[in-house]
Design an enzyme around this catalytic site. Structure first.
Site, short mmCIF file in Angstrom:
data_model
loop_
_atom_site.label_atom_id
_atom_site.label_comp_id
_atom_site.label_asym_id
_atom_site.label_seq_id
_atom_site.Cartn_x
_atom_site.Cartn_y
_atom_site.Cartn_z
CB ILE A 161 107.65 -123.89 112.82
CG1 ILE A 161 108.93 -124.73 112.80
CG2 ILE A 161 107.35 -123.34 111.43
CD1 ILE A 161 108.83 -125.98 111.95
N PRO A 211 102.03 -131.50 113.81
CG PRO A 211 102.35 -132.86 115.67
CD PRO A 211 102.14 -131.43 115.28
NE ARG A 239 106.14 -134.51 108.58
CZ ARG A 239 107.19 -133.72 108.62
NH1 ARG A 239 107.20 -132.60 107.92
NH2 ARG A 239 108.25 -134.04 109.34
CG ASP A 263 107.86 -126.89 101.14
OD1 ASP A 263 108.30 -126.82 99.98
OD2 ASP A 263 108.54 -127.27 102.11
CD GLU A 268 106.31 -134.57 100.68
OE1 GLU A 268 105.68 -133.55 100.98
OE2 GLU A 268 107.35 -134.95 101.28
CG HIS A 287 109.25 -131.70 101.92
ND1 HIS A 287 108.54 -132.78 102.39
CD2 HIS A 287 109.78 -131.11 103.04
CE1 HIS A 287 108.64 -132.84 103.72
NE2 HIS A 287 109.39 -131.84 104.12
#
Length: 320
Positions: A161, A211, A239, A263, A268, A287
């Site tokens: 990414i 991560p 995250r 995001d 959450e 998200h």
């Protein structure tokens, strides 16, 4: 064979089809299952051999209570909701969906950045409220605007990414630097690996792409924020737990950082008392980086391939 989906709504709110899974067995899909109601999780899995989950946790107690279970398919890349050791002891195979949303997440990273530097939403609202029609000039602005060309973007983490994000940044004629926990060969001579300290000091925009682990949790804390350039922009599509949200809110409110675009948050759905909700210049999306239709179609297809491979005695995207 009985197949249970514990929380299918996030993946398929009605615009996709579960038919491929229906063809493989007796399918039951629950839109949502309470993350905290362990009895409901156990009851819904029941005597199923296959369970699919996105965020509903399956821990050792659940695994011990569903002796027929042979396969857990995680409908996401991250699999921290599964007790992998307990699954291994119970001879339960666990699969995930790697790298399905690379381009979509990179796209949203830049969507957040472009909203911050161009303020499209603010100006669109202004025009629809009639301010352009009554303005004496042919142009006006409601907020500061910024050109990205020549700015330095620092990527923390340099996986797929981050590398996709780097390519977009390069297309905008930005300088690209990155930090990774180990040396990683750059994709081109326009990307340079630097120390984390240098990345903080040199970056006009910092984007998180790694991560969440015990080593990275709250790595963006007060100390890290103090090392960043005054007026920097922070982006997080990785995250939420990577950021100390109280420290970030303080840095935004005090003007240390110009803006943030996130995001993901630490809890959450987002808690009503999350300090980022009242922070200045903080742009928040729920998200959604992984949610384009095409991306979810890919996720569904890979999840089906994973289960089909398992039923054929093969291993596809196996975690354990």
């Amino acid at each position: 064979m009985k197949i249970v989906v514990l929380d299918g709504y996030a993946l398929n709110s009605g615009d996709l089809s579960w038919k491929g899974f229906e063809d493989l067995g007796d399918l039951t899909v629950y839109d949502r299952t309470s993350f905290t109601d362990k009895e409901a999780i156990i009851s819904r899995i029941g005597n199923a051999e296959v369970v699919l989950t996105n965020k509903t946790p399956i821990d050792a107690e659940v695994i011990d209570s569903v002796p027929n279970l042979k396969y857990i398919g995680v409908l996401a890349t991250g699999y921290n909701v599964i007790d992998i050791e307990a699954a291994q002891k119970a001879s339960i195979k666990v699969t995930n969906i790697p790298a399905y949303a690379t381009d979509a997440v990179a796209q949203l990273t830049f969507a957040l950045l472009l909203e911050i530097v161009n303020q499209v939403g603010v100006h669109n609202e202004s025009v629809h409220q009639g301010e352009w029609q009554t303005n004496p000039d042919f142009t006006y602005q409601k907020a500061p605007l910024m050109e990205l060309c020549g700015k330095t973007i620092g990527l923390i983490g340099y996986g797929e990414i981050a590398q996709a994000t780097a390519k977009i940044a390069h297309a905008f004629k930005m300088h690209v630097i990155y930090w990774n926990h180990r040396e990683k060969r750059p994709q081109a001579d326009w990307a340079q690996q630097v120390s984390l300290e240098k990345l903080y000091q040199q970056s006009d925009i910092i984007s998180l792409h790694l991560p969440q682990t015990s080593d990275t949790e709250k790595m963006i804390n007060q100390k890290a924020l103090e090392q960043m350039k005054a007026g920097a922009i922070l982006l997080n599509t990785a995250r939420g737990g990577l950021i100390d949200e109280a420290a970030l809110a303080q840095a935004l409110n005090e003007g240390k950082l110009y803006a943030a675009g996130v995001d993901v948050v630490s809890k959450e759905p987002m808690a009503a008392d999350n300090p980022l909700l009242k922070a200045k210049n903080c742009f928040i999306t729920p998200h959604i980086a992984w949610r384009p239709l095409e991306t979810r179609q890919d996720l569904m297809a890979i999840a089906l391939d994973n289960l089909s491979a398992f039923l054929s005695g093969k291993e596809e995207n196996l975690i354990n």
